[in-house]
Design a protein around this motif. Structure first.
Motif, mmCIF file in Angstrom:
data_model
loop_
_atom_site.group_PDB
_atom_site.id
_atom_site.type_symbol
_atom_site.label_atom_id
_atom_site.label_comp_id
_atom_site.label_asym_id
_atom_site.label_seq_id
_atom_site.Cartn_x
_atom_site.Cartn_y
_atom_site.Cartn_z
ATOM 1 N N VAL A 138 65.611 44.156 -5.054
ATOM 2 C CA VAL A 138 65.717 45.492 -5.761
ATOM 3 C C VAL A 138 66.009 46.517 -4.816
ATOM 4 O O VAL A 138 65.467 46.851 -3.874
ATOM 5 N N GLU A 139 67.322 47.269 -5.216
ATOM 6 C CA GLU A 139 67.746 48.147 -4.441
ATOM 7 C C GLU A 139 66.550 49.344 -4.345
ATOM 8 O O GLU A 139 65.910 49.851 -5.633
ATOM 9 N N ALA A 140 66.175 49.912 -3.521
ATOM 10 C CA ALA A 140 65.224 50.556 -3.361
ATOM 11 C C ALA A 140 65.135 51.973 -4.259
ATOM 12 O O ALA A 140 64.183 52.422 -4.824
ATOM 13 N N LYS A 141 66.273 52.432 -4.312
ATOM 14 C CA LYS A 141 66.510 53.663 -5.179
ATOM 15 C C LYS A 141 66.088 53.352 -6.621
ATOM 16 O O LYS A 141 65.847 54.230 -7.235
ATOM 17 N N HIS A 142 65.895 52.030 -7.173
ATOM 18 C CA HIS A 142 65.737 51.927 -8.401
ATOM 19 C C HIS A 142 64.267 51.694 -8.727
ATOM 20 O O HIS A 142 63.806 51.502 -9.981
ATOM 21 N N ILE A 143 63.334 52.057 -7.754
ATOM 22 C CA ILE A 143 62.010 51.793 -7.952
ATOM 23 C C ILE A 143 61.197 53.005 -8.151
ATOM 24 O O ILE A 143 61.504 54.096 -7.554
ATOM 25 N N ALA A 144 60.655 53.068 -9.209
ATOM 26 C CA ALA A 144 59.826 54.452 -9.723
ATOM 27 C C ALA A 144 58.549 54.310 -9.416
ATOM 28 O O ALA A 144 57.812 53.119 -9.570
#
Ligand SMILES: [Fe+2]
Ligand SMILES: [Fe+2]
Lengths: 330, 94
Positions: free
Chosen positions: B54-60
């Motif tokens: 998962v691209e890190a920027k998509h993790i909330a």
């Protein structure tokens, strides 16, 4: 160690009365062994010191591939070659885990690599010594990874969560490194007289550089105190060095090699081995850039980075193009 | 534009049918390469049978400051645990 002489980004320890409420809560967490996580509040000096330490540790893993990579094509058997290849590949992984840990502190991997290449960050002094023959490869796994393990096992308890987790992962892989090295040197120590001579020579040459990995005595380091209070550092340099000496002497004796230092002697009263200090002026000279291989190591790292640029850029351009096409199609 | 490969978070499912678990991160130009790199870095010793990236920027993520309001309420609800209940010995295992 893999991170030597890390300057703490602060001057001495702040007395509790002078701490802000945030600082006090932070120190309480550390004192109670609660890990600090990336998005938690932390003093700026803690963050900066950690970036230096983890960054230097990461650089050491990566540069450390060079002296061993030097012998992959010349390993004496196919099995030894496969083992060395796997070991060196692990070190690339260790570099990655550590760069990732550093990145959680708000610095990017490319920035750290640039700082290394500009000479603004360092890597462990040990990798500025050459690997002259196959016996050296055995000795590196045995002594250098052996010393690294002593340090890294202690650091599993470090206060910063991502660093601690990286250490736990790395330690799982390291014992393979030390054991394959000991296995290689053992084959030589019990081999022909010439092989035995080379094993002895490798031990003699690498012993003191291995002791230097732990850094100078803490008595001389003004930075240790704060790092210890923050649990960025868990044991003193001298403690770790002693631990390494104590565990390694019986391993040397088993190989029936001569001890590399005439002053090594069991001290009944202390319950530890006595030994000679390494040549610290030599250490400082190597750190300054004047070791036997400093220039080569940096040249090789910079070349690898520069020569790989078109690949990194090409793959990224391709990925961007693909993503744009996908968006257009939707 | 800065040409740094994006950061991906890596999740691996181990041999024994447990959920994917976060194991670390890496840089890769795209998802396909992230899977390939994850295989090389994180599954060299039979650690897994499946990889998620998962691209890190998509993790909330929850904020550290919300720790209290989010997680403290469950501390007092000890009746949610089986050990809260005494089952008479005569009843046997339950
Ligand atoms: Fe390593
Ligand atoms: Fe290693």
């Amino acid at each position: 160690m893999y991170a030597q002489m890390i300057k703490t980004a602060s001057n001495g320890i702040k007395p509790r009365e002078e701490m802000s409420e945030e600082e006090r809560a932070f120190q309480d967490k550390i004192d109670n062994d609660i890990k600090i996580e990336p998005r938690d509040w932390m003093p700026e000096d803690y963050r900066r010191t950690l970036i230096r330490q983890i960054g230097q540790h990461a650089h050491s893993e990566v540069v450390g591939q060079l002296p061993e990579g030097n012998w992959i094509t010349r390993a004496p058997t196919l099995e030894r070659k496969a083992i060395l290849l796997a070991k060196v590949q692990d070190e690339a992984g260790h570099g990655l885990y550590l760069y990732s840990a550093a990145e959680t502190l708000g610095v990017s991997r490319d920035e750290l690599i640039e700082l290394l290449h500009e000479g603004k960050m360092k890597y462990s002094s040990i990798f500025n010594y050459p690997t002259l023959n196959w016996a050296d490869i055995g000795a590196v796994g045995w002594l250098v990874d052996g010393a690294a393990i002593v340090n890294q096992v202690a650091l599993q308890r470090t206060s910063y969560g991502p660093y601690s987790r990286a250490m736990i992962r790395i330690c799982k892989e390291e014992s393979f490194h030390a054991r394959q090295g000991y296995d290689a040197i053992r084959a030589m120590a019990f081999g022909t007289p010439e092989q035995k001579r080379q094993a002895q020579d490798a031990l003699n040459r690498l012993w003191f550089p291995a002791l230097m990995m732990f850094g100078p005595s803490d008595a001389e380091s003004t930075h240790s105190e704060q790092s210890m209070a923050w649990k960025i550092k868990v044991k003193s340099n001298d403690e770790l060095r002693q631990q390494f000496v104590d565990q390694t002497i019986p391993q040397i004796e088993y190989l029936k090699l001569d001890l590399p230092d005439p002053n090594i002697k069991w001290n009944e009263e202390r319950g530890h081995y006595d030994f000679s200090e390494p040549d610290w002026p030599e250490f400082f000279n190597v750190i300054k850039g004047n070791g036997p291989c400093n220039v080569d190591r940096m040249k090789d790292r910079v070349a690898a980075w520069d020569d790989g640029e078109w690949v990194r850029d090409g793959l990224l351009a391709h990925a961007r193009k693909k993503a744009a096409r996908k968006v257009a199609a939707e | 534009m800065k040409n740094e490969w994006p950061l991906w978070e890596i999740f691996i499912r181990g041999q024994h049918g447990l959920s994917h678990r976060h194991v670390g991160s890496l840089h890769a130009p795209d998802a396909e390469m992230a899977v390939k790199n994850a295989r090389d870095v994180y599954t060299r010793r039979n650690e897994g049978v499946s990889i998620w990236v998962v691209e890190a920027k998509h993790i909330a993520a929850s904020a550290p400051s919300e720790k209290g309001p989010l997680f403290e309420p469950s501390e007092s609800k000890i009746y949610r645990h089986p050990t809260f209940y005494d089952i008479p010995d005569e009843v046997g295992h339950m």
